[in-house]
Design an enzyme around this catalytic site. Sequence first.
Site, PDB file in Angstrom:
ATOM      1  N   HIS A 291      13.374 -39.266  -3.121  1.00 38.10           N
ATOM      2  CA  HIS A 291      13.127 -39.897  -4.415  1.00 38.10           C
ATOM      3  C   HIS A 291      14.468 -40.216  -5.053  1.00 38.10           C
ATOM      4  O   HIS A 291      15.420 -39.447  -4.904  1.00 38.10           O
ATOM      5  CB  HIS A 291      12.318 -38.965  -5.328  1.00 38.10           C
ATOM      6  CG  HIS A 291      11.724 -39.684  -6.489  1.00 38.10           C
ATOM      7  ND1 HIS A 291      12.436 -39.949  -7.635  1.00 38.10           N
ATOM      8  CD2 HIS A 291      10.503 -40.221  -6.667  1.00 38.10           C
ATOM      9  CE1 HIS A 291      11.666 -40.608  -8.473  1.00 38.10           C
ATOM     10  NE2 HIS A 291      10.489 -40.795  -7.914  1.00 38.10           N
ATOM     11  N   ASP A 348       3.727 -40.075  -3.662  1.00 39.29           N
ATOM     12  CA  ASP A 348       3.000 -40.960  -2.748  1.00 39.29           C
ATOM     13  C   ASP A 348       2.598 -40.287  -1.451  1.00 39.29           C
ATOM     14  O   ASP A 348       1.781 -40.817  -0.705  1.00 39.29           O
ATOM     15  CB  ASP A 348       3.865 -42.178  -2.410  1.00 39.29           C
ATOM     16  CG  ASP A 348       3.977 -43.103  -3.593  1.00 39.29           C
ATOM     17  OD1 ASP A 348       2.990 -43.208  -4.323  1.00 39.29           O
ATOM     18  OD2 ASP A 348       5.046 -43.685  -3.788  1.00 39.29           O
TER      19      ASP A 348
END
Length: 414
Positions: A291, A348
Site C-alpha cells: 500500500h 482489496d
Amino acid sequence: MVGTEGEKAVDIRRLRVDTGYVAYDQGYGDTASCESAITYLDGDNGILRCRGYPIEQLAQHSNFIETAYLVIYGELPNAARRKDFGMLLRQNAAIETQMQRIFEGFPKDAPPMAMLSSIFASLAAYYPHLATNDFAKDLASFDMAAAMAISKVRTIGAMLYRYQSGLPYVFPKQDLPFCENFLHMMFSEPYKEYVAVPEVSRALNLLLLLHADHEQNCSTSTVRMVGSSAANLFTSISAGICALSGPLHGGANSAVVQMLQAIHDDGDDGSRFIQAAKSGNKSNRLMGFGHAVYKNFDPRAKIIGKACDDLLKKLGVNDPLLDIAKRLDETALKDDYFISRKLYPNVDFYSGIIMRALGIPVSLFTVVFAIGRTPGWIANWHEVASTPKGRIYRPRQIYIGPKRREYVQMAERP
Ligand code: ACO
C-alpha cells in the site's frame, strides 16, 4: 504546521516566490496538498479514523449510510437527521427515462467503469441547477446534489450490470434500505424479487463502509483537483471514478480475484506464485499486497478478512479461492521479501472474495468500490468548495525536455 494528531509539516507556500526554488516530490508522496478535517490515516501504525472515529468502531456499530452522513457532514446523525437523509436518498434513487437511454448507447461489453464515469458525468447535464460551476450556488443546493450522487451512483451501477447482462432493468424500491435496494436492483428476476438475507446486506454494508473515505488517495485527490477549478460535484466525482478505474488503485480488487483464479487454474497452491512475485517484475506482483501509505497493516484488511471468513461460513460457501488467499497471506507474512518491504494485505485482498460470495461479478468490483467511495469524494469536494480563498490546484514541474531550438521543416507539407 502541526495537525490535530501531531503530524508535522513545512509550509513552503512562499518557497518559489522567496527563493526561486520549487520542491520536487514526484507522485506527491511527501506533500500535503491540503488541510482536511475528514479522515486521519497513520500508515506506519495502521490507524484509520473518519471524523475522529476509529474505523474498527464504525465497522462494528455503524452502517454505510450513517457513516456516509458522518463523512460528509462531520457528525453522526441524530434520529431526525438520519431520517431526513434516508428520505432524500430514497427520493433520488431513480434514473429518469431520458437518462436511461444513455445506457443503450454503450456497447454491451464496454468497461463498466467507463460507463459509470460517463453516465455519472451526465448528471450535470440532467440537473444543471445543481451543477452550476459556481461554488456559492452549488453549495446552496449541496444536500440535494450529495444525496443524488450517493443514491444514483448505486442505481447506475446496478443498471449497467443489468444492461450488460441483457436483463431488464429493475427499478429502486422506496421502502428498501440502501444496500438491500442495490441487491434488489442487481438480482431480482421477473416475478421473483430478490430478498437479501441479513448476513448478505450486513456484508455489503461493511464493504461499502470500509471504503467510505481514505484520505488523499489518487481518486480523491483527483476530485479535489477538478473541484478546485469550481467544477460542480457531479463532474468532479466523475473524474474521481476515472482515476479509480486503474489497476493500481480501485482495479486491484478484481486483479486479486483474477490472480487467485489463475493460481487455482494452474494447480498451484500459491507457492510458485509467491516465488514469481518476489522477482521484482511488476507484472508478477502479489495483487492486494502493499500500500502506498500503510507500511504496517491496513486496518480495513483485518476487518474484512474476518468478515469474509464469517460470511462464507454463514452462507455455507466453500470457495477454493479463499483457501488460496489465506495460504498466500500466511506465507507472505512470514517471508523476508514481504516483511522487509513492509508489504501487508490491503483492503482489496479479501474484498473481492466477499463480493464473489454476494454474487457480484468481477467486472463490477470497482463499480462497487466507487459506490462506497462516493461519500468521501463528496466530503472532499465540499471542503474544496467551502474553503475561503482556496486556490486552483496547479502544481509546478521540473522541465527536462529539449532546450530552445529553431524550427526547421522536416517534410514537405501535403
Ligand atoms: N508484490 C510484490 N512486490 C511488491 C508488491 C507486490 N504487491 N508491492 C510492492 N512490491 C515491491 C516492489 O517491487 C519494490 O521492491 P524493490 O524495493 O525490490 O524494488 C518494493 O516492494 C516497493 O514497491 P513500490 O512500488 O515502490 O511501493 P509503493 O508503496 O509505491 O506501491 C502499491 C504501493 C502500488 C500499492 C504496490 O504495493 C502494488 O502495486 N501493490 C499491488 C496492487 C494493489 O494491491 N493495489 C491496491 C492498493 S490499495 C487501494 O488502492 C484501495
